[in-house]
Motif scaffolding. Structure first.
Motif, PDB file in Angstrom:
ATOM      1  N   CYS A  75     -33.579  17.912 -13.118  1.00 17.68           N
ATOM      2  CA  CYS A  75     -33.549  18.325 -11.704  1.00 17.68           C
ATOM      3  C   CYS A  75     -32.560  17.459 -10.932  1.00 17.68           C
ATOM      4  O   CYS A  75     -32.933  16.568 -10.150  1.00 17.68           O
ATOM      5  N   ALA A 108     -31.874  23.845 -11.343  1.00 16.87           N
ATOM      6  CA  ALA A 108     -32.946  22.830 -11.283  1.00 16.87           C
ATOM      7  C   ALA A 108     -32.800  21.888 -10.098  1.00 16.87           C
ATOM      8  O   ALA A 108     -33.702  21.087  -9.823  1.00 16.87           O
ATOM      9  N   ARG A 113     -39.259  23.873  -7.475  1.00 17.41           N
ATOM     10  CA  ARG A 113     -39.108  23.948  -8.931  1.00 17.41           C
ATOM     11  C   ARG A 113     -39.968  25.054  -9.535  1.00 17.41           C
ATOM     12  O   ARG A 113     -39.596  25.655 -10.536  1.00 17.41           O
ATOM     13  N   THR A 116     -38.027  28.168  -9.171  1.00 21.10           N
ATOM     14  CA  THR A 116     -36.913  28.158 -10.137  1.00 21.10           C
ATOM     15  C   THR A 116     -37.417  28.470 -11.544  1.00 21.10           C
ATOM     16  O   THR A 116     -36.796  29.226 -12.285  1.00 21.10           O
ATOM     17  N   ALA A 160     -42.036  23.565 -14.809  1.00 19.29           N
ATOM     18  CA  ALA A 160     -41.531  22.289 -14.276  1.00 19.29           C
ATOM     19  C   ALA A 160     -42.394  21.172 -14.848  1.00 19.29           C
ATOM     20  O   ALA A 160     -43.623  21.303 -14.918  1.00 19.29           O
ATOM     21  N   ARG A 170     -37.882  17.734 -14.543  1.00 23.71           N
ATOM     22  CA  ARG A 170     -37.131  18.664 -15.388  1.00 23.71           C
ATOM     23  C   ARG A 170     -37.776  20.042 -15.351  1.00 23.71           C
ATOM     24  O   ARG A 170     -38.926  20.203 -14.943  1.00 23.71           O
ATOM     25  N   LEU A 171     -37.000  21.009 -15.851  1.00 26.03           N
ATOM     26  CA  LEU A 171     -37.557  22.331 -16.133  1.00 26.03           C
ATOM     27  C   LEU A 171     -37.352  22.569 -17.623  1.00 26.03           C
ATOM     28  O   LEU A 171     -36.303  22.190 -18.180  1.00 26.03           O
TER      29      LEU A 171
END
Ligand code: 6PG
Length: 239
Positions: A75, A108, A113, A116, A160, A170-171
């Motif tokens: 991200c 990201a 999130r 996303t 996420a 992070r994703l």
């Protein structure tokens, strides 16, 4: 954890490893395009695959039929040094005639999130033709880290997470995407990966929660000798 795996392991010299990885990916692209007119390839992040992507760019391939996705993304802004997209763009996208619309980056950097993750989940194809993954020293793969609830996800394909490898937010794809992939290539190099590779490939007592790379049960593993130092392999190829 008793089910047999059909992992295929190839141990190579350092330089041959990346050449072999680029050839493996190129072959998968050609095969998918020949069979279905398109290839959906998901790239691994981190540092290991960079050289393989640079070598992949030298292959003559049907780039307009290739769609690139990501197994995970940090991200951070898309031009940040920690961005997996930024690494792949420099190593591959900027070197080949891949249409911009065929690069499906994870946005990201967006604050929402969850939104996303939902959007990327909706966009991902039902089955990737080839999923490229790395392995961390703790056995994580993509951004599926030991003990993560994401390892138990049964509905969502992208979530996420907060990981133990910086940057933390992070994703990541979930095990559903790994299981659905037509083919999985695992690329690992360096002594710091040896214990995780052993636990992933040779220790039936280890669970995917302890070592997420154990989720990879039917993959092609391309390792250098240092990463393979703790496993017995019959498929050595010397450089
Ligand atoms: C990431 C990667 C991650 C990576 C491993 C290995 O975004 O960090 O997806 O799963 O593949 O951590 O990283 P290296 O290749 O840098 O050793």
């Amino acid at each position: 954890m008793g089910e047999a795996s059909s992992n295929r392991v190839c141990v190579l010299g350092e330089t041959e490893l990346f050449t072999a990885a680029s050839t493996h990916i190129a072959t998968a692209i050609r095969s998918a395009v020949a069979a279905r007119g398109r290839c959906d390839l998901a790239l691994a992040g981190g540092s290991t695959p960079k050289r393989a992507y640079e070598l992949l760019a030298r292959h003559e391939l049907p780039w307009a039929a290739l769609h690139c996705w990501f197994g995970d993304e940090r991200c951070v802004p898309h031009d940040h040094p920690d961005s997996n997209y930024a690494m792949a763009r420099a190593a591959l996208f900027d070197r080949v005639a891949l249409p911009a619309a065929n690069v499906h980056r994870v946005e990201a950097e967006c604050p929402d999130r969850e939104q996303t993750a939902r959007a990327y989940d909706a966009a991902l194809p039902a089955r990737l033709d080839l999923l490229v993954l790395g392995v961390g020293p703790d056995g994580h793969t993509a951004s599926l880290f030991p003990g993560s609830p994401a390892l138990l996800e049964t509905k969502r394909r992208v979530v996420a997470v907060v990981g133990s490898k910086p940057p933390p937010h992070r994703l990541t794809i979930t095990p559903l995407v790994i299981a659905a992939a037509r083919s999985v290539l695992v690329l690992a190099s360096g002594a710091e990966k040896a214990a995780a590779i052993r636990r992933a490939l040779s220790d039936p007592e280890v669970s995917p929660s302890e070592c997420p790379a154990r989720l990879l049960r039917d993959a092609n593993w391309l390792l250098d000798r240092a990463a393979a130092a703790e496993i017995a392999t019959t498929s050595w190829r010397n450089a």
